[in-house]
Scaffold this motif. Structure first.
Motif, PDB file in Angstrom:
ATOM      1  N   GLY A   1     -30.005  -4.401 -16.359  1.00 45.78           N
ATOM      2  CA  GLY A   1     -30.101  -5.589 -17.197  1.00 45.78           C
ATOM      3  C   GLY A   1     -30.674  -5.375 -18.579  1.00 45.78           C
ATOM      4  N   ILE A   2     -31.205  -4.185 -18.885  1.00 46.55           N
ATOM      5  CA  ILE A   2     -31.820  -3.960 -20.200  1.00 46.55           C
ATOM      6  C   ILE A   2     -30.715  -3.524 -21.175  1.00 46.55           C
ATOM      7  N   TYR A   3     -30.029  -4.495 -21.738  1.00 43.05           N
ATOM      8  CA  TYR A   3     -28.850  -4.256 -22.578  1.00 43.05           C
ATOM      9  C   TYR A   3     -29.175  -3.417 -23.805  1.00 43.05           C
ATOM     10  N   ASN A   4     -30.338  -3.649 -24.416  1.00 48.17           N
ATOM     11  CA  ASN A   4     -30.660  -3.017 -25.694  1.00 48.17           C
ATOM     12  C   ASN A   4     -31.641  -1.854 -25.556  1.00 48.17           C
ATOM     13  N   PHE A   5     -31.763  -1.275 -24.353  1.00 46.84           N
ATOM     14  CA  PHE A   5     -32.742  -0.209 -24.168  1.00 46.84           C
ATOM     15  C   PHE A   5     -32.311   1.055 -24.922  1.00 46.84           C
TER      16      PHE A   5
ATOM     17  N   ASN B   1     -42.194  -0.686 -26.303  1.00 46.16           N
ATOM     18  CA  ASN B   1     -41.262  -1.783 -26.551  1.00 46.16           C
ATOM     19  C   ASN B   1     -40.225  -1.353 -27.582  1.00 46.16           C
ATOM     20  N   LEU B   2     -39.263  -2.216 -27.794  1.00 43.13           N
ATOM     21  CA  LEU B   2     -38.200  -1.948 -28.758  1.00 43.13           C
ATOM     22  C   LEU B   2     -38.718  -2.162 -30.168  1.00 43.13           C
ATOM     23  N   ASN B   3     -38.532  -1.190 -31.033  1.00 35.17           N
ATOM     24  CA  ASN B   3     -38.847  -1.340 -32.454  1.00 35.17           C
ATOM     25  C   ASN B   3     -37.558  -1.632 -33.210  1.00 35.17           C
ATOM     26  N   GLU B   4     -37.497  -2.783 -33.826  1.00 36.99           N
ATOM     27  CA  GLU B   4     -36.270  -3.237 -34.487  1.00 36.99           C
ATOM     28  C   GLU B   4     -36.561  -3.568 -35.947  1.00 36.99           C
ATOM     29  N   ARG B   5     -35.693  -3.084 -36.818  1.00 36.04           N
ATOM     30  CA  ARG B   5     -35.888  -3.325 -38.254  1.00 36.04           C
ATOM     31  C   ARG B   5     -35.349  -4.703 -38.617  1.00 36.04           C
ATOM     32  N   GLN B   6     -36.166  -5.482 -39.286  1.00 38.52           N
ATOM     33  CA  GLN B   6     -35.755  -6.758 -39.853  1.00 38.52           C
ATOM     34  C   GLN B   6     -36.178  -6.785 -41.308  1.00 38.52           C
TER      35      GLN B   6
ATOM     36  N   GLU C   1     -41.720  -5.308 -33.352  1.00 44.44           N
ATOM     37  CA  GLU C   1     -41.772  -4.843 -31.977  1.00 44.44           C
ATOM     38  C   GLU C   1     -41.346  -5.966 -31.045  1.00 44.44           C
ATOM     39  N   LYS C   2     -40.336  -5.666 -30.175  1.00 50.47           N
ATOM     40  CA  LYS C   2     -39.835  -6.663 -29.232  1.00 50.47           C
ATOM     41  C   LYS C   2     -39.966  -6.145 -27.805  1.00 50.47           C
ATOM     42  N   GLU C   3     -40.348  -7.046 -26.940  1.00 58.19           N
ATOM     43  CA  GLU C   3     -40.497  -6.677 -25.537  1.00 58.19           C
ATOM     44  C   GLU C   3     -39.126  -6.589 -24.868  1.00 58.19           C
ATOM     45  N   TYR C   4     -38.907  -5.524 -24.112  1.00 60.79           N
ATOM     46  CA  TYR C   4     -37.657  -5.394 -23.372  1.00 60.79           C
ATOM     47  C   TYR C   4     -37.605  -6.425 -22.251  1.00 60.79           C
ATOM     48  N   LYS C   5     -36.455  -7.108 -22.140  1.00 60.83           N
ATOM     49  CA  LYS C   5     -36.262  -8.097 -21.088  1.00 60.83           C
ATOM     50  C   LYS C   5     -34.895  -7.907 -20.429  1.00 60.83           C
TER      51      LYS C   5
END
Length: 851
Positions: free
Chosen positions: A235-239, A272-277, A283-287
Motif C-alpha cells: 500500500g505504500i505507493y510513494n515509498f 519519512n518521505l522528503n518531498e520538494r515543494q 517531510e511527509k509520513e508514509y501512509k
C-alpha cells in the motif's frame, strides 16, 4: 589402425607446432607476459570464482592448455601495408608483371585484402596480456575490499610478480590475510511512520540482517531491496529506496568473551518521505494508499487524448470509456485487470495487469497511471490507457529449418490475423504454409537435392481464458494466464517415399501457475494420417525388399538370375503366396516373410489417433544471461480410450485382425509418458558451460493396438540425439540397424556437453551421447530388439565427439562430429572403438544448441 595412428600423430604434430609458436612475438624486452594468477588466502590456495573475478588482468584464454587466440593475433603483422609494399618492390619487375596480369586496381585491392585480413586476425585473436603493475595494485585493493565486504574488516592484501625461467613471462601471486571476521550483534530498528512500522513487524522474520550472522555488505543491499518491494506491495505507493538508512556501529564493536569474535550493533532507520515543494523540503509520513476508482480507456491515442468519450460502461468496480461505440465485452477486458477499487496499492498488481493485457494480443503495451483523488493523501484513481491493435494484420515468414530427418529446409508461411472476433479479445488466425527440404533419399540412387515438400493450411482460434462449459476461475485463477486454443489443420507432404496427407484438430488449454511453471492440456487431439503412395514401400524400405528378395531367390520363387519386380507387384504377391500356403518355404524363411509383411502393414496403414495429453514444464532460468539452471519436462498421453468406451455401443465394425475401425481405419490405443531433464552449470568464465540432459520415454500399446504408430514412436541418432549415428540408424537394442528407418517404443538417452569460447563468435564443444531405443510390450518378437530389463542396459550406445559453432546472436549454426565409441551392434567384448575414425564418423549440421 594405421589410419587412426596417422591422425593421432597429425594432431600431436599440430599441437607441438602451436606450442612452439612464439607467444611473446609482440611482448617487448622490458615487458612480461602474464601466464598465471595465483590467489592465496590465509596461506591456502583459493579458487573462489568471485574473488578471482576481482582481478583486472587475466592470462590469455586457453584451449587444451594452448593460447590459440594469442597465436591467431601473433599471425598478424604490425604494418601490413608497408610490408605489402616492401614485398611488392622487392623485385623491380614484380609491380609491372602483376599490373599486366591483373590490373593496377586489382593490385591495390590485393594490398587492401592483406590489410583487411590482418585486421581480422587482430580482431579475432587476442592481444598478449602484458603485466601492468598499476592494474596489479588496483587488483590488490579490490581483493582487500572484497574480503572487507565479507566481514573481514582487518584484511590485508599484497602481491608478488614471479618471473619464470622462460624469458618475458611471469606469474602474479596474490596473498590475502583476512584476520577474524565481524558478526552482527543486536539489531535496532527505528521507523518514523506507524504504517511502515506495522508492515515491517509483520515480515521481520524474513530479514537478511540477523543477530549472530557474519557481516556481509550484500545483506544490507538485499534488505533494502526486500523492504522496498514489501512496502510498495503493501500500500505504500510513494515509498522510495533512499528512505532506508542502515548503519553499522563500527565504533561500538565488542569482543565476545567466550569466542573472541568481533560483534557490532546494527541500526536500521527508515525515515519519512522528503518531498520538494518550491524551494523547500517537506517531510511527509508514509501512509497506506488505497485504490478509490479504476478507469479504463479502451481506444486511447495521442490524437484523441483530448476528445470527449462518447460511450461509457460501469462493470463491477470498473468504468470503461470509448471514443466510439464500445467494441469489447467488458468482462473480456476486466478479466485482465488486477487492480480493483477498495484494494491497497500493490506494485505486483500493476505488473500483472501489464502482463495480462499484453497477453490478450489485442492491445499495444498499456499505459497505467495513478493520481490522487482531490486533496486526499491516500486515495488513488487508476487510469488504464489501452491502444487497440489493427483489426486485421497480414504476416509473411521465411524460415530455415533443420531436423533429424530433414538436413536443410526452407519454410514459407503467410497468416491473416483477425482480432476481437467475438468482442471478447479472441484472435482468429488463418495460415498457409509450404516447405521445401533436402534429405538423403534411401530409395533414389540419383537423389535430388530437394526431395521433401509440404503444403498445408491451419485455422486457429485463441481465447484469452478457458473456453469451458463451467467457470474454472476457482481451480485456475486468471493470474495463471489461462488460454484456450482451438485448431484445425491439414497438410499434404511429399516426403522421401510414401507421401502422406494429414488432418489434425485439437483443443488445448495453457496456464502458468508461476513464472517458472507451465502446464499444457490437450483435452482432445485428433490426428488422421493417410499414406498416399503405399505402392512405393519396397522402393523406400530397401532393407525389407532385400530380406524378402533373398528368400525369394533361395526358395527359387524367381529365377536364380532374377529379382522380385517391384513395379509389377511381385513382392506383395510373394508375401501372399507364402502366407496363404500357395508357395512352400522353410520355417526360417517363413519367419522372415512374416516379419517383412508385419512391418509393411504397420508402416503403410493409415492411422487414426484420438488422444488426450498433459504436459508440465519447470524452467528455473531467471533471464537470458543465466547459465546455471535446470529444466524438467514430463508428459502423459492417452489415446483411444474414449473410442474404446463407445466402440461396442456405437457398433463399430472390426477389421480382419479383430480391431475396431472408425471411418474405415483402426483407431490407435496406447499410453505414453516422457521425462526430460536438462541441467546447465556455468564454469569459469561466463561463456564456459557444462550442459547435461537425460530423457526417458515409453509408449505402451493395448486394447485396439499391438504396436505404436510410426508418428508416435521413438528413434535414435541425429543432430539432437546421439550424434555418432545418423537419424533412425541406431538400434533398436543390439539389432545392428538392419532396417532403413529404425524405431521402437522405449527410449533412454543421456548427453553431456562442455561448451567454451574459441575466438570471436566461434564456440567449441566436447560431448558424449549415450542411449538407445528398444521394443517392449508390443508385437515385436526379435530378442535383439526387445528390452529385457537391466541386462539390456549393456546395449546402450556411446558416441563422443567435438563441435564448432558460430553465434549469429539470434541463432547458432552448429557443426558436430560424432564418433562411435561403444557400438552395441557388435558382439560383447568387441564393441569399444570398433569404428572410431573419421571415415565412420557422422557429421551433423544443426541450428541452435541440441539441448
Amino acid at each position: 589402425m594405421k589410419s587412426f595412428l596417422a591422425k593421432i600423430s597429425l594432431f600431436i604434430i599440430i599441437g607441438a607446432f602451436l606450442h612452439s609458436c612464439n607467444t611473446i612475438k609482440y611482448v617487448k624486452d622490458d615487458e612480461l607476459l602474464l601466464m598465471e594468477n595465483d590467489l592465496m588466502v590465509n596461506g591456502e590456495t583459493s579458487s573462489d570464482p568471485d574473488a578471482l573475478s576481482q582481478m583486472y588482468q587475466k592470462p590469455n584464454t586457453r584451449f587444451l592448455s594452448l593460447p590459440i587466440r594469442l597465436h591467431v593475433y601473433n599471425l598478424a603483422e604490425k604494418n601490413p601495408d608497408s610490408t605489402f609494399q616492401a614485398w611488392l618492390n622487392q623485385n623491380p619487375k614484380r609491380p609491372g608483371r602483376l599490373k599486366n596480369k591483373l590490373s593496377e586496381k586489382q593490385v591495390r585491392e590485393l594490398g587492401n585484402y592483406k590489410v583487411g585480413f590482418n585486421n581480422w586476425l587482430r580482431k579475432t585473436g587476442e592481444a598478449p596480456v602484458v603485466i601492468d603493475e598499476k592494474k596489479t595494485k588496483k587488483t590488490t585493493k579490490r581483493l582487500k575490499a572484497y574480503y572487507q565486504n565479507k566481514g573481514f574488516f582487518n584484511a590485508k592484501a599484497k602481491y608478488e610478480i614471479v618471473p619464470l625461467e622462460k624469458p618475458n613471462r611471469a606469474n602474479i601471486n596474490y596473498s590475502v590475510e583476512t584476520g577474524k571476521p565481524y558478526f552482527l550483534d543486536s539489531l535496532y530498528v527505528t521507523i518514523k511512520s506507524p504504517d511502515l512500522d506495522s508492515i515491517y513487524n509483520l515480515h521481520k522474520d524474513k530479514s537478511f540482517l540477523k543477530q549472530g550472522k557474519q557481516y556481509n555488505t550484500s545483506d544490507f543491499y538485499n534488505e533494502r531491496e526486500r523492504l522496498t518491494v514489501l512496502f510498495r506491495n503493501s500500500g505504500i505507493y510513494n515509498f522510495q529506496l533512499n528512505s532506508i538508512k542502515p548503519t553499522v556501529g563500527i565504533d561500538s564493536v565488542r569482543t565476545d568473551s567466550a569466542t573472541g569474535d568481533y560483534k557490532m550493533p546494527i541500526l536500521l532507520k527508515i525515515n519519512n518521505l522528503n518531498e520538494r515543494q518550491n524551494d523547500s523540503i517537506i517531510e511527509k509520513e508514509y501512509k497506506v494508499h488505497r485504490i478509490k476508482k479504476v478507469n479504463i480507456y479502451t481506444d486511447y491515442t495521442f490524437a484523441n487524448s483530448r476528445s470527449k468519450y462518447v460511450d461509457s460502461v460501469t462493470y463491477e468496480d470498473f468504468t470503461i470509456y470509448s471514443n466510439d461505440k464500445l467494441r469489447f465485452r467488458p468482462k473480456a477486458i476486466t478479466d485482465a485487470i488486477f487492480i480493483h477499487a477498495g484494494d491497497v496499492y500493490k506494485d505486483q498488481d500493476r505488473t500483472l495487469t501489464y502482463k495480462h493485457i499484453s497477453n490478450l494480443r489485442t492491445f499495444k503495451y498499456p499505459n497505467i497511471q495513478y493520481e490522487y483523488v482531490n486533496d486526499s493523501l491516500t486515495d488513488l484513481v487508476t487510469n488504464i490507457y489501452l491502444q487497440p491493435r489493427k483489426k486485421f494484420s497480414l504476416g509473411f515468414d521465411i524460415d530455415i529449418t533443420h531436423s533429424n530427418i530433414q538436413d536443410y529446409g526452407f519454410s514459407f508461411s503467410t497468416s491473416l490475423i483477425s482480432r476481437n472476433v467475438f468482442r471478447g479479445a479472441e484472435t482468429l488466425e488463418i495460415a498457409a504454409r509450404g516447405t521445401l527440404g533436402a534429405s538423403k533419399d534411401v530409395a533414389d540412387s540419383e537423389d535430388q537435392f530437394f526431395n521433401i515438400s509440404e503444403i498445408g493450411a491451419d485455422i486457429r482460434l485463441n481465447f484469452p481464458r478457458f473456453f469451458f462449459p463451467f467457470n474454472t476461475d476457482k481451480i485456475i485463477p486468471k493470474y495463471m494466464l489461462p488460454t484456450t486454443v482451438l485448431s484445425l489443420g491439414t497438410s499434404v507432404q511429399q516426403n522421401i517415399g510414401l507421401d502422406r496427407q494429414t488432418f489434425t484438430g485439437f483443443i488445448r488449454y495453457n496456464w502458468r501457475p508461476s513464472k517458472k511453471n507451465t502446464f499444457n492440456l490437450e483435452l482432445f487431439n485428433l490426428q488422421f494420417i493417410r499414406n498416399l503412395n503405399t505402392s512405393n514401400y519396397f522402393n523406400v524400405y530397401t532393407s525389407s525388399y532385400d530380406r524378402l528378395n533373398s528368400v525369394a531367390l533361395s526358395s527359387n520363387y524367381v529365377g536364380t538370375d532374377e529379382s522380385l519386380n517391384i513395379e509389377s507387384g511381385q513382392p506383395d504377391q510373394f508375401i501372399d503366396d507364402v502366407i496363404f500356403n500357395n508357395f512352400a518355404v522353410t520355417d526360417g524363411e517363413l519367419s522372415t516373410v512374416l516379419s517383412v509383411a508385419q512391418r509393411q502393414f504397420r508402416l503403410t496403414q493409415d492411422n487414426l489417433i484420438a488422444a488426450s495429453k498433459i504436459n508440465f514444464l519447470h524452467n528455473s532460468k531467471e533471464n537470458i544471461s543465466d547459465n546455471t539452471f535446470f529444466q524438467f519436462r514430463t508428459e502423459l498421453e492417452l489415446a483411444g480410450n474414449f473410442l474404446s468406451a463407445i466402440a461396442s455401443v456405437a457398433n463399430l465394425e472390426k477389421d480382419s485382425r479383430g480391431n475396431y475401425k472408425l471411418f474405415g481405419v483402426p483407431y490407435t490405443q496406447y499410453v505414453k509418458t516422457e521425462f526430460d531433464y536438462i541441467k546447465h552449470w556455468e564454469l569459469s568464465g561466463k561463456q564456459d558451460v557444462l550442459a547435461f540432459r537425460t530423457f526417458f520415454g515409453i509408449a505402451i500399446p493395448y486394447g485396439n493396438s499391438d504396436n505404436i504408430p510410426f508418428a508416435r514412436s521413438y528413434f535414435g541418432g541425429g543432430s539432437n540425439d546421439n550424434r555418432a549415428w545418423s537419424a533412425y540408424q541406431l538400434g533398436p537394442g543390439r539389432s545392428a540397424s538392419v532396417l532403413d528407418f529404425n524405431e521402437a517404443n522405449l527410449k533412454l538417452t543421456s548427453n553431456i556437453e562442455y561448451r567454451f569460447d574459441l575466438f570471436g563468435s566461434f564456440k567449441g564443444a566436447l560431448f558424449a551421447d549415450a542411449g538407445n531405443i528398444w521394443n517392449v510390450f508390443d508385437d515385436i518378437e526379435d530378442e535383439d530388439r526387445k528390452f529385457n530389463g537391466l541386462e539390456s542396459l549393456k546395449d546402450i550406445a556411446l558416441g563422443t565427439g567435438f563441435g564448432i559453432r558460430y553465434d549469429f546472436s539470434f541463432f547458432v549454426l552448429r557443426f558436430d562430429v560424432g564418433f562411435k565409441t561403444y557400438d552395441p551392434a557388435y558382439e560383447l567384448g568387441n564393441r569399444w572403438f570398433k569404428d572410431y575414425n573419421f571415415g565412420n564418423a557422422v557429421y551433423n549440421i544443426g541450428i541452435n544448441y541440441p539441448f
